[in-house]
Design a protein around this motif. Structure first.
Motif, PDB file in Angstrom:
ATOM      1  N   LEU A   1      -3.844  -1.262  -6.771  1.00 41.87           N
ATOM      2  CA  LEU A   1      -3.774   0.081  -6.198  1.00 41.87           C
ATOM      3  C   LEU A   1      -4.975   0.263  -5.276  1.00 41.87           C
ATOM      4  O   LEU A   1      -6.120   0.041  -5.675  1.00 41.87           O
ATOM      5  N   LYS A   2      -4.712   0.662  -4.031  1.00 43.84           N
ATOM      6  CA  LYS A   2      -5.806   0.861  -3.078  1.00 43.84           C
ATOM      7  C   LYS A   2      -5.682   2.236  -2.415  1.00 43.84           C
ATOM      8  O   LYS A   2      -4.594   2.814  -2.344  1.00 43.84           O
ATOM      9  N   TYR A   3      -6.824   2.729  -1.926  1.00 43.30           N
ATOM     10  CA  TYR A   3      -6.831   4.011  -1.210  1.00 43.30           C
ATOM     11  C   TYR A   3      -7.701   3.901   0.044  1.00 43.30           C
ATOM     12  O   TYR A   3      -8.827   3.394  -0.004  1.00 43.30           O
ATOM     13  N   THR A   4      -7.145   4.324   1.154  1.00 41.90           N
ATOM     14  CA  THR A   4      -7.923   4.423   2.396  1.00 41.90           C
ATOM     15  C   THR A   4      -7.615   5.776   3.035  1.00 41.90           C
ATOM     16  O   THR A   4      -6.540   6.344   2.824  1.00 41.90           O
ATOM     17  N   ARG A   5      -8.555   6.290   3.818  1.00 38.27           N
ATOM     18  CA  ARG A   5      -8.333   7.579   4.468  1.00 38.27           C
ATOM     19  C   ARG A   5      -7.191   7.516   5.469  1.00 38.27           C
ATOM     20  O   ARG A   5      -6.482   8.495   5.705  1.00 38.27           O
ATOM     21  N   GLN A   6      -7.032   6.346   6.099  1.00 37.10           N
ATOM     22  CA  GLN A   6      -5.979   6.202   7.105  1.00 37.10           C
ATOM     23  C   GLN A   6      -4.579   6.104   6.474  1.00 37.10           C
ATOM     24  O   GLN A   6      -3.616   6.669   6.979  1.00 37.10           O
ATOM     25  N   GLN A   7      -4.463   5.377   5.351  1.00 38.47           N
ATOM     26  CA  GLN A   7      -3.143   5.103   4.755  1.00 38.47           C
ATOM     27  C   GLN A   7      -2.873   5.865   3.462  1.00 38.47           C
ATOM     28  O   GLN A   7      -1.726   5.934   3.020  1.00 38.47           O
ATOM     29  N   GLY A   8      -3.893   6.439   2.868  1.00 39.43           N
ATOM     30  CA  GLY A   8      -3.706   7.087   1.580  1.00 39.43           C
ATOM     31  C   GLY A   8      -3.596   6.052   0.476  1.00 39.43           C
ATOM     32  O   GLY A   8      -4.157   4.947   0.582  1.00 39.43           O
ATOM     33  N   TYR A   9      -2.828   6.366  -0.576  1.00 34.51           N
ATOM     34  CA  TYR A   9      -2.643   5.448  -1.693  1.00 34.51           C
ATOM     35  C   TYR A   9      -1.557   4.429  -1.358  1.00 34.51           C
ATOM     36  O   TYR A   9      -0.447   4.789  -0.942  1.00 34.51           O
ATOM     37  N   ILE A  10      -1.872   3.132  -1.532  1.00 34.05           N
ATOM     38  CA  ILE A  10      -0.918   2.062  -1.246  1.00 34.05           C
ATOM     39  C   ILE A  10      -0.979   1.016  -2.360  1.00 34.05           C
ATOM     40  O   ILE A  10      -1.919   0.985  -3.151  1.00 34.05           O
ATOM     41  N   ILE A  11       0.037   0.168  -2.394  1.00 32.17           N
ATOM     42  CA  ILE A  11       0.055  -0.964  -3.307  1.00 32.17           C
ATOM     43  C   ILE A  11      -0.168  -2.240  -2.504  1.00 32.17           C
ATOM     44  O   ILE A  11       0.477  -2.464  -1.465  1.00 32.17           O
ATOM     45  N   ASP A  12      -1.084  -3.073  -2.984  1.00 29.18           N
ATOM     46  CA  ASP A  12      -1.410  -4.314  -2.300  1.00 29.18           C
ATOM     47  C   ASP A  12      -0.987  -5.478  -3.188  1.00 29.18           C
ATOM     48  O   ASP A  12      -1.459  -5.613  -4.319  1.00 29.18           O
ATOM     49  N   GLY A  13      -0.074  -6.322  -2.696  1.00 29.92           N
ATOM     50  CA  GLY A  13       0.391  -7.450  -3.488  1.00 29.92           C
ATOM     51  C   GLY A  13       1.546  -8.144  -2.801  1.00 29.92           C
ATOM     52  O   GLY A  13       1.939  -7.801  -1.672  1.00 29.92           O
ATOM     53  N   LYS A  14       2.114  -9.136  -3.482  1.00 33.00           N
ATOM     54  CA  LYS A  14       3.239  -9.875  -2.924  1.00 33.00           C
ATOM     55  C   LYS A  14       4.501  -9.008  -2.933  1.00 33.00           C
ATOM     56  O   LYS A  14       4.724  -8.218  -3.836  1.00 33.00           O
ATOM     57  N   GLU A  15       5.347  -9.207  -1.939  1.00 32.95           N
ATOM     58  CA  GLU A  15       6.558  -8.414  -1.804  1.00 32.95           C
ATOM     59  C   GLU A  15       7.497  -8.596  -3.003  1.00 32.95           C
ATOM     60  O   GLU A  15       8.134  -7.638  -3.463  1.00 32.95           O
ATOM     61  N   PHE A  16       7.552  -9.806  -3.548  1.00 33.85           N
ATOM     62  CA  PHE A  16       8.430 -10.057  -4.699  1.00 33.85           C
ATOM     63  C   PHE A  16       8.020  -9.186  -5.882  1.00 33.85           C
ATOM     64  O   PHE A  16       8.858  -8.574  -6.561  1.00 33.85           O
ATOM     65  N   GLU A  17       6.717  -9.103  -6.156  1.00 33.95           N
ATOM     66  CA  GLU A  17       6.225  -8.291  -7.266  1.00 33.95           C
ATOM     67  C   GLU A  17       6.439  -6.806  -6.989  1.00 33.95           C
ATOM     68  O   GLU A  17       6.744  -6.037  -7.904  1.00 33.95           O
ATOM     69  N   LYS A  18       6.279  -6.398  -5.736  1.00 34.32           N
ATOM     70  CA  LYS A  18       6.522  -4.994  -5.386  1.00 34.32           C
ATOM     71  C   LYS A  18       7.979  -4.623  -5.661  1.00 34.32           C
ATOM     72  O   LYS A  18       8.268  -3.534  -6.180  1.00 34.32           O
ATOM     73  N   ARG A  19       8.875  -5.521  -5.328  1.00 34.86           N
ATOM     74  CA  ARG A  19      10.297  -5.220  -5.545  1.00 34.86           C
ATOM     75  C   ARG A  19      10.654  -5.195  -7.028  1.00 34.86           C
ATOM     76  O   ARG A  19      11.468  -4.374  -7.468  1.00 34.86           O
ATOM     77  N   LYS A  20      10.053  -6.104  -7.778  1.00 34.05           N
ATOM     78  CA  LYS A  20      10.275  -6.063  -9.225  1.00 34.05           C
ATOM     79  C   LYS A  20       9.845  -4.715  -9.787  1.00 34.05           C
ATOM     80  O   LYS A  20      10.558  -4.083 -10.571  1.00 34.05           O
ATOM     81  N   LEU A  21       8.685  -4.269  -9.383  1.00 30.27           N
ATOM     82  CA  LEU A  21       8.161  -2.983  -9.845  1.00 30.27           C
ATOM     83  C   LEU A  21       9.047  -1.836  -9.364  1.00 30.27           C
ATOM     84  O   LEU A  21       9.333  -0.899 -10.129  1.00 30.27           O
TER      85      LEU A  21
END
Length: 697
Positions: A149-169
């Protein structure tokens, strides 16, 4: 998924709300199974103080809703009003539990952009501190999927990781949220989906059912259209999988892969790994019928199942009577499970709830341990370790087979079993209910969609894991019931169907009364004797906790009369004859049983040798086995058997597939210790042998 109603929300730090544990207890009370505080403490593993705290929170919450409180009587019984059940049925607004808030935040991060803290506060209607606490749990959730889990002022809260794991989640979170009240609307809103988009993929799945001759479960037909819409949108947006993650060549020959090609054709040129992923989503779905596999794949899976069942029988010292039917049912289960395990996908939300029920650790740990030792052929097939959740699911399946029985008595009430969670869970429910209610004819285990097509004249009662709209008498039950839940369900059904008031005895209360009037020398033994006595008084009700139903340990079996010590013997047949002596003289088995045992073994019967150190000869239960029993022969110099010098022989006299399991598991653990096996073989007395064995019980 647990949830509770709320009508008004004061947005401040001291808002009145139910924590996750209290929400779960309230839902349990509303379901009507547990009406005693001790039973709830046991299920949720609470201290009395924790239980009282949750009860206070529940009653404070109910007071806000103008609902009568839960009253606790002196004997621990809880008085629950009918109004509480309505709290869970009304379709108004809901206060999410901590777990549900975490799932919602995770889903928002996966499907939206430019998210700030205020977005979560607004959506969840909770305080800033609550959201900050939830974000820590989201961080851990993402870590479990190999992401951050990451946060930047430009993007807000985002998930950083492999696309396969993002889709599983993404798929897992969508499946969980769909189960909430108004879950479909919630997923559409948070996922920025339109109803016509979802309907398009629902129609496509129904087309697959017709073309491939498969039937998806109700749960999959609910969640999969949303998951497909979300995944296809990621593909359209160019969020592709890494090619190295999805080179699964064996999928190209499946009909599901061909269907994936058709679906993605409208998106233009799409990388091959994306077609693999869609095919994998279909193949790993829980399917109500077997579906189509290549003959080669079916053959390989069938061989692995055969080896697993054979190994289970040997390790558990059982012989399944309907072995071929068991293997066919396992094959039906293994088709979607094979792809889930092999390609590192997970069980869907409701199935995870089922396999992780609290009673699991207490009642099925012996079968689970045996299954872990037998799962090797399947792990060799998929090329990796079977996840524990999948192993628990298989354990529940095998446990249900232990309780199978059939009756053909006519003029019985007819009942249906309805479960939206797929064929394996449905069969577990069907088997357990059939065993619990021999007075009923259970016609079939079906899905919700199938239930809607049944003619009401064909049945009188319905047992379902979900609420159904029916004029027939409906009993809502958990997919897997603990022993206490089975007793309570049977009591409820007998009273409502037959008007029979079944007696119940609070043994702890009886023991407390006895303590007031005398001194108890052995409290555990007294409690055991009381159980035996009262179970004999209510055995005609079909749910007594008789001594025979208890798990017996090696120490229960191996009294001095069942232990024989010798320095030497002429051969293993002589030792087996010696081992049969106590079983015959004490009425556990007849001479005929011993002949059956001797007839089925030979010099190379290594499969009955535990750990290469303890031989356990036995045959399947029959008329010549009267009572479950074990006898032990120790041979100081050892006897050649199966090419090994064996010092310990344990003859088993089984009466079913279950009562000896705990003792066999303990025996298996003992066989792992060369030192203790040698100590038993060389022991100077039976008491010394029992002292060593006691450490394994």
């Amino acid at each position: 998924m647990y949830y509770v109603q709320y009508n008004e929300f004061v947005r401040r730090e001291c808002d009145m709300y139910l924590d996750e544990r209290s929400s779960a207890i309230l839902r349990d009370l509303a379901a009507g199974f547990r009406k005693n505080s001790g039973e709830i403490e046991e299920k949720f593993r609470l201290t009395r103080r924790q239980m009282d705290y949750s009860l206070k929170k529940i009653n404070a919450y109910l007071a806000e809703q103008n609902i009568p409180p839960v009253k606790k009587k002196r004997n621990g019984n809880l008085e629950v009003g009918k109004e509480i059940r309505e709290v869970l049925r009304q379709k108004k607004d809901y206060f999410y539990s901590e777990t549900e808030r975490v799932q919602i935040i995770a889903f928002m991060i996966l499907t939206q952009s430019d998210l700030s803290l205020q977005h979560f506060i607004s959506e969840l209607k909770v305080s800033k501190n609550t959201v900050l606490s939830d974000l820590k749990a989201v961080q851990q959730l993402f870590a479990d999927y190999g992401s951050k889990l990451k946060y930047t002022r430009q993007q807000g809260y985002i998930i950083d990781g492999k696309e396969f794991e993002k889709r599983k989640l993404l798929i897992d979170m969508a499946g969980q949220l769909i189960c909430l009240p108004d879950g479909r609307q919630l997923v559409r809103k948070l996922g920025r989906l339109k109803e016509d988009q979802v309907q398009k993929y629902r129609d496509w799945l129904e087309t697959i059912e017709r073309k491939l001759d498969v039937t998806f479960t109700d749960e999959k037909m609910d969640s999969s259209p949303y998951c497909l819409a979300l995944v296809c949108r990621r593909i359209k947006d160019g969020k592709y999988l890494d090619e190295a993650e999805m080179l699964y060549e064996e999928l190209t020959d499946t009909k599901e892969y061909a269907m994936a090609n058709e679906l993605l054709a409208e998106l233009g040129k799409v990388p091959r790994q994306e077609r693999f992923f869609i095919a994998l989503m279909l193949l790993s779905a829980n399917i109500s019928e077997l579906g189509i596999l290549s003959e080669e794949k079916v053959s390989v899976i069938r061989d692995a199942i055969e080896e697993m069942v054979h190994d289970f029988e040997n390790k558990a010292c059982v012989v399944f009577k309907e072995r071929e039917e068991l293997k066919e049912m396992l094959l039906k289960h293994m088709k979607p499970a094979y792809y889930r395990m092999k390609y590192n996908l997970t069980l869907s939300g409701n199935l995870l709830d089922i396999v992780n029920i609290e009673m699991y650790q207490e009642e099925l740990k012996e079968i689970h341990t045996i299954m872990r030792g037998c799962i090797g052929p399947v792990e060799q097939l998929i090329g990796s370790r079977v996840p524990d959740a999948e192993l628990k699911f298989l354990t529940l399946f095998m446990a249900s087979w232990f309780r199978r029985q059939g009756t053909k008595i006519t003029e019985k009430p007819r009942a249906l079993v309805v479960c939206p969670n797929g064929i394996t869970v449905s069969k577990i429910m069907h088997s357990a209910l059939k065993d619990l209610f021999p007075e009923f004819i259970f016609l079939d285990a079906i899905s919700v969609r199938e239930f809607e097509e049944w003619e009401e004249s064909r049945y009188e009662f319905v047992f379902s894991s979900v609420y159904l709209n029916t004029e027939k008498k409906l009993f809502v039950v958990e997919p897997v019931l603990s022993q206490k839940e089975r007793r309570q369900l049977r009591r409820q059904v007998m009273e409502e169907v037959y008007g029979i008031a079944v007696a119940d005895y609070d043994l702890e209360e009886v023991l407390r009364i006895i303590k007031q009037h005398g001194m108890i020398r052995n409290e555990m033994q007294l409690l055991k004797d009381l159980k035996k006595y009262f179970s004999s008084r209510i055995s005609d009700t079909g749910f007594g906790d008789s001594e025979d139903q208890e798990d017996l340990s090696l120490m229960d079996f191996l009294s001095d009369e069942y232990i024989i010590q010798t320095d030497r013997a002429e051969g293993w047949r002589e030792v087996m004859q010696m081992a049969s002596g106590p079983l015959i003289s004490h009425g556990n088995a007849e001479e005929r049983y011993v002949k059956r045992v001797l007839a089925q073994y030979h010099d190379n019967s290594v499969h009955i040798i535990f750990g290469g150190r303890i031989a356990v000869p036995h045959a399947m239960p029959d008329k010549d086995t009267k009572r479950v029993g074990l006898s032990l022969v120790t041979v100081k110099e050892g006897v050649l058997f199966g090419g090994l010098n064996i010092h310990l022989f344990v003859m088993l006299s089984p009466v079913d597939e279950k009562k000896h399991l705990k003792a066999i598991l303990q025996l298996s653990k003992l066989s792992e210790s060369e030192r203790d096996v040698r100590r038993i073989a060389e022991a100077g007395s039976k008491e010394e042998i029992r002292e060593i064995i006691k450490t394994y019980c």
